[in-house]
Scaffold this motif. Sequence first.
Motif, PDB file in Angstrom:
ATOM      1  N   SER A   1      11.646  -4.987  -1.077  1.00 20.15           N
ATOM      2  CA  SER A   1      10.563  -4.477  -1.912  1.00 20.15           C
ATOM      3  C   SER A   1      10.174  -5.509  -2.965  1.00 20.15           C
ATOM      4  CB  SER A   1      10.999  -3.176  -2.597  1.00 20.15           C
ATOM      5  OG  SER A   1      11.981  -3.452  -3.587  1.00 20.15           O
ATOM      6  N   PHE A   2       8.966  -5.372  -3.499  1.00 17.71           N
ATOM      7  CA  PHE A   2       8.507  -6.267  -4.567  1.00 17.71           C
ATOM      8  C   PHE A   2       9.444  -6.201  -5.763  1.00 17.71           C
ATOM      9  CE2 PHE A   2       6.047  -7.152  -8.384  1.00 17.71           C
ATOM     10  CZ  PHE A   2       5.467  -8.362  -8.074  1.00 17.71           C
ATOM     11  N   GLU A   3       9.915  -4.987  -6.093  1.00 13.45           N
ATOM     12  CA  GLU A   3      10.779  -4.807  -7.254  1.00 13.45           C
ATOM     13  C   GLU A   3      12.123  -5.505  -7.076  1.00 13.45           C
ATOM     14  OE1 GLU A   3       7.748  -1.584  -7.206  1.00 13.45           O
ATOM     15  OE2 GLU A   3       9.069  -2.484  -5.700  1.00 13.45           O
ATOM     16  N   ILE A   4      12.689  -5.439  -5.876  1.00  7.57           N
ATOM     17  CA  ILE A   4      13.952  -6.134  -5.621  1.00  7.57           C
ATOM     18  C   ILE A   4      13.742  -7.647  -5.652  1.00  7.57           C
ATOM     19  CG2 ILE A   4      15.768  -6.563  -3.903  1.00  7.57           C
ATOM     20  CD1 ILE A   4      15.571  -3.619  -3.116  1.00  7.57           C
ATOM     21  N   ALA A   5      12.591  -8.110  -5.154  1.00  8.60           N
ATOM     22  CA  ALA A   5      12.289  -9.539  -5.197  1.00  8.60           C
ATOM     23  C   ALA A   5      12.239 -10.037  -6.642  1.00  8.60           C
ATOM     24  CB  ALA A   5      10.967  -9.816  -4.493  1.00  8.60           C
ATOM     25  N   GLU A   6      11.649  -9.248  -7.538  1.00  7.35           N
ATOM     26  CA  GLU A   6      11.612  -9.628  -8.952  1.00  7.35           C
ATOM     27  C   GLU A   6      13.024  -9.660  -9.546  1.00  7.35           C
ATOM     28  OE1 GLU A   6       8.804  -6.835 -10.738  1.00  7.35           O
ATOM     29  OE2 GLU A   6       7.397  -8.519 -10.932  1.00  7.35           O
TER      30      GLU A   6
END
Length: 226
Positions: free
Chosen positions: A72-77
């Motif tokens: 997910s985008f959030e995990i990537a951040e």
Amino acid sequence: MRVTYYGQSCFLLEIQGKHILFDPFITPNELARDIDPGSIPADYILVSHGHADHTADLVPIASRTGATVVCSFEIAEWLANRGVTNSHPMNIGGQWNFEFGTVKMVYAAHSNSLPDGTYGGTAAGFIITAGTRTIYYSGDTALMADMRLTGELYTIDLAFLPIGDNFTMGVDDAVIASKFINCQNIIGMHYDTFGYIKINKEEAVSKFDKAGIRLNLLAIGSTSEY
């Protein structure tokens, strides 16, 4: 296509000349004490959600291998804040063509936060099409009607489904899920690691067998061809 099991929901898929690692949780798992995370190869790491029993070894393995982390985008951040910048963020319903094939991120009915409490986005599963093979990795999930659509849109050759109950669907619901996705070759995951999710393995295999479905319960550290 080769699959190696490292315990809980952590698998290494070797397909189209690439090593694809799912949900790396090894070091804290007493059942996987004979596995050396430092020896696991990875070209890609697919992360279904951020709970510690899916990400405990994510940062060290991603840092060592330089693997592309699909998440997910959030995990990537969250990873970028820990020095892991080689990620490919996705969201539910999105699809991307990688070197080995296509990955579609699909919904999983589950909660999602990271070990420090950071919000991890929506929990996910993955549909992977590589060469002539299609694989469904459900991630942690409850039984859901969306799985019928997966069975209608794809011809699933192999599926990874949780069977441990309590935090995910259990054996009975996983049998129904297998029928929804129209797959007769299932690898069980997310079971036996700790008390809440211990199962009777013989009973589980029997229930799947009665439904005309093969349930594969792999030994930790073993590799199988499919």
